[in-house]
Design a protein around this motif. Structure first.
Motif, PDB file in Angstrom:
ATOM      1  N   THR A 173       0.846  -1.197   0.000  1.00 57.77           N
ATOM      2  CA  THR A 173       0.000   0.000   0.000  1.00 57.77           C
ATOM      3  C   THR A 173       0.879   1.242   0.000  1.00 57.77           C
ATOM      4  OG1 THR A 173       0.033   0.141   2.412  1.00 57.77           O
ATOM      5  CG2 THR A 173      -1.724  -1.193   1.437  1.00 57.77           C
ATOM      6  N   ASP A 174       0.215   2.398   0.054  1.00 63.42           N
ATOM      7  CA  ASP A 174       0.921   3.640   0.339  1.00 63.42           C
ATOM      8  C   ASP A 174       1.396   3.591   1.781  1.00 63.42           C
ATOM      9  OD1 ASP A 174       0.453   5.061  -2.110  1.00 63.42           O
ATOM     10  OD2 ASP A 174      -1.587   5.480  -1.447  1.00 63.42           O
ATOM     11  N   VAL A 175       2.432   4.377   2.101  1.00 63.85           N
ATOM     12  CA  VAL A 175       2.873   4.543   3.484  1.00 63.85           C
ATOM     13  C   VAL A 175       2.754   6.026   3.810  1.00 63.85           C
ATOM     14  CG1 VAL A 175       4.866   4.459   5.040  1.00 63.85           C
ATOM     15  CG2 VAL A 175       4.357   2.514   3.559  1.00 63.85           C
ATOM     16  N   ASN A 176       2.172   6.299   4.974  1.00 60.98           N
ATOM     17  CA  ASN A 176       1.984   7.670   5.438  1.00 60.98           C
ATOM     18  C   ASN A 176       2.668   7.865   6.785  1.00 60.98           C
ATOM     19  OD1 ASN A 176       0.065   8.657   3.356  1.00 60.98           O
ATOM     20  ND2 ASN A 176      -1.140   6.958   4.151  1.00 60.98           N
ATOM     21  N   ILE A 177       3.241   9.042   6.951  1.00 60.49           N
ATOM     22  CA  ILE A 177       3.827   9.430   8.232  1.00 60.49           C
ATOM     23  C   ILE A 177       3.066  10.677   8.678  1.00 60.49           C
ATOM     24  CG2 ILE A 177       5.928  10.145   9.435  1.00 60.49           C
ATOM     25  CD1 ILE A 177       7.531   8.713   7.194  1.00 60.49           C
ATOM     26  N   CYS A 178       2.008  10.455   9.480  1.00 55.01           N
ATOM     27  CA  CYS A 178       1.155  11.574   9.911  1.00 55.01           C
ATOM     28  C   CYS A 178       1.583  12.166  11.242  1.00 55.01           C
ATOM     29  CB  CYS A 178      -0.300  11.117   9.974  1.00 55.01           C
ATOM     30  SG  CYS A 178      -0.968  10.768   8.337  1.00 55.01           S
ATOM     31  N   THR A 179       2.390  11.424  12.000  1.00 57.02           N
ATOM     32  CA  THR A 179       2.999  11.933  13.226  1.00 57.02           C
ATOM     33  C   THR A 179       4.438  11.426  13.236  1.00 57.02           C
ATOM     34  OG1 THR A 179       2.271  10.021  14.515  1.00 57.02           O
ATOM     35  CG2 THR A 179       0.822  11.939  14.541  1.00 57.02           C
ATOM     36  N   ASP A 180       5.248  11.968  14.121  1.00 58.22           N
ATOM     37  CA  ASP A 180       6.658  11.565  14.173  1.00 58.22           C
ATOM     38  C   ASP A 180       6.789  10.050  14.275  1.00 58.22           C
ATOM     39  OD1 ASP A 180       7.285  14.257  14.171  1.00 58.22           O
ATOM     40  OD2 ASP A 180       7.983  14.308  16.251  1.00 58.22           O
ATOM     41  N   VAL A 181       7.825   9.525  13.633  1.00 55.65           N
ATOM     42  CA  VAL A 181       8.149   8.101  13.727  1.00 55.65           C
ATOM     43  C   VAL A 181       9.591   7.997  14.216  1.00 55.65           C
ATOM     44  CG1 VAL A 181       8.837   7.876  11.307  1.00 55.65           C
ATOM     45  CG2 VAL A 181       8.111   5.868  12.558  1.00 55.65           C
ATOM     46  N   VAL A 182       9.842   7.029  15.118  1.00 46.80           N
ATOM     47  CA  VAL A 182      11.155   6.877  15.736  1.00 46.80           C
ATOM     48  C   VAL A 182      11.768   5.548  15.295  1.00 46.80           C
ATOM     49  CG1 VAL A 182      12.394   6.690  17.925  1.00 46.80           C
ATOM     50  CG2 VAL A 182      10.450   8.249  17.725  1.00 46.80           C
ATOM     51  N   LEU A 183      12.990   5.627  14.764  1.00 45.85           N
ATOM     52  CA  LEU A 183      13.757   4.434  14.412  1.00 45.85           C
ATOM     53  C   LEU A 183      14.775   4.219  15.530  1.00 45.85           C
ATOM     54  CD1 LEU A 183      14.453   5.097  10.616  1.00 45.85           C
ATOM     55  CD2 LEU A 183      12.405   4.170  11.711  1.00 45.85           C
TER      56      LEU A 183
END
Length: 176
Positions: A75-85
């Motif tokens: 699918t599409d990937v969305n980053i709507c809030t911060d993501v932590v690696l």
């Protein structure tokens, strides 16, 4: 050969022909080799099998703490809030995205625990849109295009087979 150009503070704009800003370097051979290298890297990232995570978050990864591994989405990937690696300096993150990647404005990809941008790869079959004042970490390998909106930043590389558009952005090559 580096040039001074109002669009670029530190770096070079390359073109295959006379199109582009007056401060560009025309070098079709160099760009052909660069596109070939991109295609090799894209194919390598896309060809990785046995993902550690499949369709995580149904494509919405904002707010999720992610650890090293191979992530795959149909699918599409969305980053709507911060993501932590989160991980160590040797950990590798590969994100295989069969459609597009969209990062919302003012949202960030954050590296924790020593994770290095040089070990983060976003392989995207569709287009990539990085929102206004958002920050991304890693190398984007796009089959189509990458668009960074005004004020967006990246610690990484923007590599696309068709186009990369920038609007008052900061692109910093990751430490090697």
């Amino acid at each position: 050969m580096h040039l001074t150009c109002p669009e670029v503070t530190n770096g070079t704009i390359y073109s295959v022909d006379a199109e582009g800003p007056s401060c560009k370097v025309t070098d079709a051979t160099y760009l052909t080799e660069a596109v070939s290298d991109l295609e090799i890297a894209y194919t390598d990232a896309a060809g990785r099998t046995t993902p550690d995570f499949i369709n995580l978050g149904a494509g919405e990864i904002g707010g999720l703490p992610l650890t090293q591994g191979l992530y795959k989405w149909g699918t599409d990937v969305n980053i709507c809030t911060d993501v932590v690696l989160t991980g160590t300096a040797d950990d590798v993150f590969i994100f295989q995205i069969s459609k597009g990647l969209e990062q919302a404005s003012a949202q960030n990809v954050i590296l924790v625990g020593g994770v290095q941008a040089k070990n983060v790869f976003w392989q995207v079959a569709g287009s990539v849109a990085i929102g206004t004042t958002a920050h991304l970490e890693g190398t984007i390998l796009s089959h189509t295009m990458i668009a960074m909106k005004t004020g967006a930043t990246i610690n990484g590389r923007l590599l696309a087979q068709t186009a990369v558009t920038l609007q008052s952005n900061t692109v910093t090559a990751p430490l090697q």
